[in-house]
Design a protein around this motif. Structure first.
Motif, PDB file in Angstrom:
ATOM      1  N   UNK A  57       4.192 -14.120 -31.698  1.00  0.00           N
ATOM      2  CA  UNK A  57       3.492 -13.470 -30.590  1.00  0.00           C
ATOM      3  C   UNK A  57       3.576 -14.367 -29.368  1.00  0.00           C
ATOM      4  N   UNK A  58       3.020 -13.892 -28.251  1.00  0.00           N
ATOM      5  CA  UNK A  58       3.115 -14.654 -27.008  1.00  0.00           C
ATOM      6  C   UNK A  58       2.348 -15.963 -27.078  1.00  0.00           C
ATOM      7  N   UNK A  59       1.192 -15.957 -27.730  1.00  0.00           N
ATOM      8  CA  UNK A  59       0.413 -17.198 -27.825  1.00  0.00           C
ATOM      9  C   UNK A  59       1.233 -18.297 -28.496  1.00  0.00           C
ATOM     10  N   UNK A  60       1.933 -17.959 -29.569  1.00  0.00           N
ATOM     11  CA  UNK A  60       2.769 -18.944 -30.258  1.00  0.00           C
ATOM     12  C   UNK A  60       3.935 -19.397 -29.395  1.00  0.00           C
ATOM     13  N   UNK A  61       4.612 -18.456 -28.758  1.00  0.00           N
ATOM     14  CA  UNK A  61       5.788 -18.800 -27.948  1.00  0.00           C
ATOM     15  C   UNK A  61       5.415 -19.681 -26.764  1.00  0.00           C
ATOM     16  N   UNK A  74      17.372  -6.412 -32.279  1.00  0.00           N
ATOM     17  CA  UNK A  74      16.504  -7.477 -31.763  1.00  0.00           C
ATOM     18  C   UNK A  74      15.719  -8.134 -32.889  1.00  0.00           C
ATOM     19  N   UNK A  75      15.423  -9.409 -32.701  1.00  0.00           N
ATOM     20  CA  UNK A  75      14.533 -10.132 -33.596  1.00  0.00           C
ATOM     21  C   UNK A  75      13.090  -9.793 -33.224  1.00  0.00           C
ATOM     22  N   UNK A  76      12.179  -9.809 -34.209  1.00  0.00           N
ATOM     23  CA  UNK A  76      10.769  -9.572 -33.878  1.00  0.00           C
ATOM     24  C   UNK A  76      10.182 -10.765 -33.136  1.00  0.00           C
ATOM     25  N   UNK A  77       9.039 -10.552 -32.498  1.00  0.00           N
ATOM     26  CA  UNK A  77       8.339 -11.661 -31.858  1.00  0.00           C
ATOM     27  C   UNK A  77       8.514 -11.700 -30.361  1.00  0.00           C
ATOM     28  N   UNK A  78       8.242 -12.874 -29.794  1.00  0.00           N
ATOM     29  CA  UNK A  78       8.224 -13.056 -28.344  1.00  0.00           C
ATOM     30  C   UNK A  78       8.873 -14.385 -27.983  1.00  0.00           C
ATOM     31  N   UNK A  79       9.253 -14.505 -26.716  1.00  0.00           N
ATOM     32  CA  UNK A  79       9.823 -15.753 -26.197  1.00  0.00           C
ATOM     33  C   UNK A  79       9.241 -16.030 -24.824  1.00  0.00           C
ATOM     34  N   UNK A  80       9.080 -17.311 -24.520  1.00  0.00           N
ATOM     35  CA  UNK A  80       8.586 -17.738 -23.202  1.00  0.00           C
ATOM     36  C   UNK A  80       9.331 -18.986 -22.785  1.00  0.00           C
ATOM     37  N   UNK A  81       9.638 -19.076 -21.506  1.00  0.00           N
ATOM     38  CA  UNK A  81      10.305 -20.276 -20.990  1.00  0.00           C
ATOM     39  C   UNK A  81       9.545 -20.798 -19.782  1.00  0.00           C
ATOM     40  N   UNK A 107      10.096 -19.610 -11.890  1.00  0.00           N
ATOM     41  CA  UNK A 107       9.462 -20.791 -12.490  1.00  0.00           C
ATOM     42  C   UNK A 107       9.146 -20.626 -13.970  1.00  0.00           C
ATOM     43  N   UNK A 108       9.474 -19.471 -14.519  1.00  0.00           N
ATOM     44  CA  UNK A 108       9.226 -19.237 -15.934  1.00  0.00           C
ATOM     45  C   UNK A 108       9.272 -17.752 -16.207  1.00  0.00           C
ATOM     46  N   UNK A 109       9.369 -17.389 -17.473  1.00  0.00           N
ATOM     47  CA  UNK A 109       9.478 -15.973 -17.831  1.00  0.00           C
ATOM     48  C   UNK A 109       9.059 -15.783 -19.273  1.00  0.00           C
ATOM     49  N   UNK A 110       8.809 -14.511 -19.618  1.00  0.00           N
ATOM     50  CA  UNK A 110       8.538 -14.174 -21.018  1.00  0.00           C
ATOM     51  C   UNK A 110       9.083 -12.786 -21.306  1.00  0.00           C
ATOM     52  N   UNK A 153      14.913 -25.529 -18.466  1.00  0.00           N
ATOM     53  CA  UNK A 153      14.129 -24.390 -18.955  1.00  0.00           C
ATOM     54  C   UNK A 153      13.759 -24.694 -20.397  1.00  0.00           C
ATOM     55  N   UNK A 154      12.475 -24.822 -20.681  1.00  0.00           N
ATOM     56  CA  UNK A 154      12.019 -25.127 -22.032  1.00  0.00           C
ATOM     57  C   UNK A 154      11.512 -23.824 -22.647  1.00  0.00           C
ATOM     58  N   UNK A 155      12.207 -23.334 -23.671  1.00  0.00           N
ATOM     59  CA  UNK A 155      11.953 -22.012 -24.233  1.00  0.00           C
ATOM     60  C   UNK A 155      11.363 -22.100 -25.623  1.00  0.00           C
ATOM     61  N   UNK A 156      10.230 -21.426 -25.792  1.00  0.00           N
ATOM     62  CA  UNK A 156       9.598 -21.321 -27.095  1.00  0.00           C
ATOM     63  C   UNK A 156       9.671 -19.905 -27.617  1.00  0.00           C
TER      64      UNK A 156
END
Length: 424
Positions: free
Chosen positions: A392-396, A325-332, A229-232, A385-388
């Protein structure tokens, strides 16, 4: 270069999207694809079934396809790689022999034990009475698994002996088809699950960023299991120290044991881990392909062109190919059809995707198609799947949910707590 991607889910849309970011890839073809792949520039859907191996082979030869990338586990388990290899085509994905690592949990468990890979204590049964007796003796909680492919839904974490008995009966009564010929009973491990997807050319194996999926339908990780149902990513619980151990104790041992069995494994080896509070880990399962929805958070962070890594695996030169890898985080966040993972309806018009994309998210289509009016409509349980992404995780996470506010279709459902373990 022309690339053909086999599959029709969010994972395959993400693969096509990432491949097309390279100036070395001129066109991607998707078999059969979905509404998202049909709407991308330089991407074309081909109306063939994923297990129509002769049709796929003919299309590749007649259209100058340079590389085939297989997304789902079913065609791999049926031998698509073997078939297309015999036609002289380059294929990313293990052979049928290698795909057993996902297609049979019993075979996979035996391989882990032979390789000395840390894994849960388990027993395999071919009849319900013996499985129930074992569960009664072991007690609960305990895990009941259908042996074969069950679209991510063949696992029951039973809190009581009675619940385990019911799961055993359902499997042997055919709830998961041929996947129910054997039942694997495992000890219940405590901790957090982490997905480690690794690329391998059969000689070298390299992990991608660790990701954490949310398999349960309900918030707070409650309710039925789903396909995800989602991932990060990258999952903070998989520390550099743990990942170093996973490399030597899991990935390298698995590839060495496969090679010793005469299996030339080239593709993705996906280890599902349970990491205990003290940092110890065990392998829950292996999969033979990119994860879904993990791929949708790993690929947005990948700097190295995807086709370079895939070709390095196919041509056995991964040791000489770095991964950046790019810096930062991703969440979907997965937007699902009402009723999923049970019965659900199809054909509802989806609106707001363009507006969502304007907020900065990437929308990967999973269960969608185009209707006769060329509108995007729902066509599966997991729809989008909506990916941000963010620093950091809060932003993503915030970006993903902001994008979701624009998207609408009848019965839309999504969890509102994706990434809850890393919000603090």
């Amino acid at each position: 270069m022309k690339v053909l991607v086999v599959g029709n889910g969010g994972r395959e849309h993400a693969l096509a999207w990432k491949l097309l970011q390279s100036n070395q890839v001129e066109q991607v073809f998707c078999v059969p694809g979905n509404g998202g792949t049909a709407s991308m520039a330089n991407c074309q859907n081909i109306p063939l079934a994923v297990d129509d191996f002769p049709g796929i082979g003919n299309y590749c030869h007649h259209n100058g396809i340079n590389l085939v990338v297989v997304g789902p586990e079913v065609p791999l388990a049926k031998g698509i790689t073997d078939f297309l290899h015999n036609q002289g085509l380059k294929v990313f994905g293990p052979t049928r022999a290698g795909a057993q690592i996902e297609a049979s949990k019993a075979w996979s468990k035996a391989l882990m034990q032979e390789a000395g890979i840390p894994t849960a204590k388990a027993a395999v049964f071919t009849e319900a009475a013996a499985a129930k007796s074992y569960v009664t003796a072991q007690g609960a909680p305990i895990v009941v698994k259908a042996d074969g492919l069950a679209a991510g839904k063949g696992v029951t974490v039973a809190e009581t002996v009675e619940q385990a008995h019911s799961a055993i009966e359902a499997i042997f009564q055919g709830q998961f088809g041929s996947a129910g010929e054997f039942v694997v009973i495992e000890e219940c491990l405590i901790g957090q699950e982490v997905s480690v997807l690794a690329l391998t050319d059969g000689l070298t194996i390299r992990p991608l960023l660790p990701a954490q999926d949310h398999k349960r339908i309900g918030e707070g990780d409650t309710g039925d299991n789903t396909g995800g149902m989602g991932a990060y990513a990258p999952a903070p619980i998989a520390t550099p120290e743990i990942m170093a151990r996973v490399q030597t104790e899991v990935l390298e041992r698995a590839i060495a044991t496969l090679k010793a069995k005469g299996i030339d494994y080239r593709g993705v080896l996906y280890a599902g881990l349970m990491i205990a509070p003290n940092g110890d880990f065990k392998v829950l399962e292996f999969n033979c392909r990119f994860g879904d929805p993990e791929t949708q958070v790993i690929l947005p962070l990948l700097e190295t062109p995807l086709e370079e890594l895939i070709l390095a695996c196919v041509e056995q030169r991964l040791a000489q190919t770095p991964i950046a890898w790019k810096p930062g985080a991703a969440a979907t966040v997965v937007a699902a059809a009402g009723g999923y993972p049970g019965e659900y309806e199809k054909g509802y018009v989806i609106t707001g995707i363009t507006q969502a994309t304007a907020t900065g998210v990437t929308v990967f289509h999973a269960g969608t198609t185009l209707n006769q009016q060329q509108e995007i409509v729902t066509n599966g349980g997991r729809v989008l799947n909506v990916t941000g992404t963010g620093a950091n995780f809060a932003e993503a996470i915030a970006q993903a949910y902001k994008g979701l506010e624009s998207i609408h279709f009848t019965g839309i459902y999504y969890r509102r707590d994706i990434g809850h373990r890393v919000k603090d």
